[in-house]
Design an enzyme around this catalytic site. Structure first.
Site, PDB file in Angstrom:
ATOM      1  N   LYS A  93      -5.980  -9.436  -9.847  1.00 26.37           N
ATOM      2  CA  LYS A  93      -4.624  -9.876  -9.478  1.00 26.37           C
ATOM      3  C   LYS A  93      -4.268 -11.252 -10.030  1.00 26.37           C
ATOM      4  O   LYS A  93      -3.121 -11.512 -10.385  1.00 26.37           O
ATOM      5  CB  LYS A  93      -4.478  -9.895  -7.948  1.00 26.37           C
ATOM      6  CG  LYS A  93      -4.645  -8.534  -7.301  1.00 26.37           C
ATOM      7  CD  LYS A  93      -3.308  -7.941  -6.921  1.00 26.37           C
ATOM      8  CE  LYS A  93      -3.363  -6.470  -6.567  1.00 26.37           C
ATOM      9  NZ  LYS A  93      -4.459  -5.998  -5.746  1.00 26.37           N
ATOM     10  N   GLU A 115       4.807 -10.372  -2.069  1.00 33.54           N
ATOM     11  CA  GLU A 115       4.492  -9.393  -1.035  1.00 33.54           C
ATOM     12  C   GLU A 115       3.005  -9.091  -1.150  1.00 33.54           C
ATOM     13  O   GLU A 115       2.401  -9.277  -2.208  1.00 33.54           O
ATOM     14  CB  GLU A 115       5.301  -8.107  -1.251  1.00 33.54           C
ATOM     15  CG  GLU A 115       4.694  -7.118  -2.255  1.00 33.54           C
ATOM     16  CD  GLU A 115       4.675  -7.628  -3.694  1.00 33.54           C
ATOM     17  OE1 GLU A 115       5.533  -8.462  -4.028  1.00 33.54           O
ATOM     18  OE2 GLU A 115       3.790  -7.209  -4.472  1.00 33.54           O
ATOM     19  N   SER A 382     -12.241  -3.319 -10.738  1.00 34.31           N
ATOM     20  CA  SER A 382     -11.065  -4.155 -10.473  1.00 34.31           C
ATOM     21  C   SER A 382     -11.285  -5.290  -9.487  1.00 34.31           C
ATOM     22  O   SER A 382     -10.621  -6.317  -9.563  1.00 34.31           O
ATOM     23  CB  SER A 382      -9.898  -3.280  -9.992  1.00 34.31           C
ATOM     24  OG  SER A 382     -10.254  -2.546  -8.845  1.00 34.31           O
TER      25      SER A 382
HETATM   26  C1  LIG Z   1      -4.666  -4.605  -5.420  1.00 31.68           C
HETATM   27  C2  LIG Z   1      -5.882  -3.960  -5.918  1.00 31.68           C
HETATM   28  C3  LIG Z   1      -5.849  -2.697  -6.555  1.00 31.68           C
HETATM   29  C4  LIG Z   1      -4.596  -1.875  -6.681  1.00 31.68           C
HETATM   30  O1  LIG Z   1      -3.571  -2.463  -7.405  1.00 31.68           O
HETATM   31  P1  LIG Z   1      -3.182  -2.009  -8.879  1.00 31.68           P
HETATM   32  O2  LIG Z   1      -1.885  -2.658  -9.121  1.00 31.68           O
HETATM   33  O3  LIG Z   1      -3.108  -0.517  -8.875  1.00 31.68           O
HETATM   34  O4  LIG Z   1      -4.250  -2.485  -9.787  1.00 31.68           O
HETATM   35  C5  LIG Z   1      -7.025  -2.191  -7.077  1.00 31.68           C
HETATM   36  N1  LIG Z   1      -8.203  -2.847  -6.960  1.00 31.68           N
HETATM   37  C6  LIG Z   1      -8.283  -4.043  -6.344  1.00 31.68           C
HETATM   38  C7  LIG Z   1      -9.600  -4.717  -6.235  1.00 31.68           C
HETATM   39  C8  LIG Z   1      -7.130  -4.643  -5.799  1.00 31.68           C
HETATM   40  O5  LIG Z   1      -7.225  -5.833  -5.185  1.00 31.68           O
END
Ligand SMILES: *Cc1c(COP(=O)(O)O)cnc(C)c1O
Length: 399
Positions: A93, A115, A382
């Protein structure tokens, strides 16, 4: 094959998806934002400032890690993790908040609003706002405020104001509505930092561009470490920003197969999921046209997922386009499969993945099994799972 690098068009459309479906009062601020973004994305000083923060503050480039033990255990293809969990604040993020909040400063804005669902985008916004000395207000559904108490406190420690949203289902989609409402009232001094590739034009394009460094690095690292591009890419899809970030630089490489994994929750057949691309239909939400979870009367349905970060009934419009073009295959994994992958990767690799990420890992396991050892799969790791250990422990206590 099509050239996938030519979207969106000047009106913000990816095929029939995207666009700008907002109140009259937001047309001008969105135009102003699009103009500023188009200017600064070519400005060498801006590019250098973003690049400097990404390397010295966020910790980029993130490694491309060969998960040898887990690959061997599964007994199929070689699985690699693109380690976005190693970024400052623990997820992808922050790549986006660095870009947007620097842009806000360039535009002379003096207040950031955002948000958040699980709190990760809120924390990333509060973090960069603290660094760049700009006040930050985060809208968060009342239900999520209760579920994610530690992240609420973290944002407050960083100096942000967290506003609980009491409308609707008191979750992410309601927080987004409330943030848009704030923006309409305070457009002159306020910058709205959206956390994923959704919302009205230019957000889906801008957030994708700030996240595409994930895929650009992966491309270079694959060439160096594998001597070629990977055979397949996998990422989880909530709003779709980590997925777009990884996928985008590879869209025109026909030989690379691409998979987006949605939250299957308790199962698609049970109508308890968060999988608009697998089980939804096109409609309009939060300023853009995209696949949505809607009932027959056009009402937005409630979502269900073990991970708060995927609990969103819509998805970024570029994913809707890539689905209809069959460039990306969208699928889902269920809560049970997700937890199994969560434990397995934690135990075999010593990496605790986020529950969102574990959706992609669960699918990697299925895909890898049917491929031979010479094939390479890259999964977008992610984020880290530290934020989720209370949820996992609570599930263990129930069973
Ligand atoms: C917020 C988040 C997501 C989902 O958001 P995307 O916009 O689909 O990437 C996925 N993995 C993690 C670790 C997150 O914090």
């Amino acid at each position: 094959m099509k050239n996938f690098f030519q979207h969106p068009d000047s009106q913000g459309y990816f095929g029939q998806f995207g666009g700008r479906f907002v109140a009259e009062s937001l047309i001008y601020p969105l135009e102003e934002l699009a103009k500023a973004y188009n200017h600064y994305k070519k400005d060498p000083d801006f590019i250098a400032e973003v690049g400097d923060l990404l390397s010295s503050y966020v910790g980029r480039p993130t490694p491309l890690y060969h998960a040898k033990k887990w690959s061997e255990k599964i007994g199929g293809a070689q699985i690699y993790f693109k380690r976005e969990d190693l970024n400052h604040t623990g997820a992808h993020k922050v790549n986006n908040t660095v870009g947007q909040i620097l842009l806000a400063k360039k535009m002379g804005k003096t207040r950031i609003i955002a948000e958040t669902g699980a709190g990760q985008h809120g924390v990333a916004s509060a973090t960069v706002s603290a660094l760049l000395d700009i006040p930050c207000v985060v809208y968060m559904g009342e239900k999520d405020v209760a579920r994610q108490a530690i992240n609420v406190y973290r944002m407050q420690l960083l100096g942000a104001e967290v506003v609980p949203v009491k409308s609707g289902t008191k979750t992410l989609k309601d927080a987004l509505n409330e943030a848009l409402r704030d923006w309409v009232t305070n457009v002159d001094d306020t910058f709205y930092a959206i956390g994923t590739v959704a919302g009205p034009h230019p957000y889906p394009e801008m957030v994708r561009d700030f996240q595409k460094i994930i895929g650009e690095e992966t491309r270079e690292q694959s060439k160096k470490q594998l001597g070629k591009l990977p055979d397949a890419l996998i990422a989880c899809v909530g709003g779709g920003s980590n997925a777009m970030g990884l996928f985008y630089p590879f869209l025109n490489d026909e030989e690379v197969k691409i998979y987006g994994v949605e939250a299957g929750g308790l199962g698609i057949a049970k109508n308890a999921h968060a999988a608009p691309l697998c089980a939804g239909k096109p409609g309009i939400l939060h300023g853009n046209k995209t696949y949505l979870m809607m009932d027959d009367d056009g009402q937005i349905m409630d979502t269900q997922s073990v991970s708060a970060g995927l609990d969103y009934p819509g998805v970024g419009p570029e994913h809707s386009y890539l689905k209809d073009e069959s460039r990306v295959e969208y699928t889902y994994t269920t809560d049970d499969e997700v937890l199994e992958a969560f434990y397995e990767v934690t135990r075999t690799e010593g990496i605790i993945p986020a529950l969102e990420t574990s959706h992609a890992l669960a699918y990697a396991k299925k895909l890898s099994k049917n491929l031979d050892k010479g094939k390479n799969i890259v999964v977008c790791l992610s984020g880290r799972g530290d934020k989720d250990i209370d949820s996992v422990r609570a599930i263990e206590k129930q069973t």
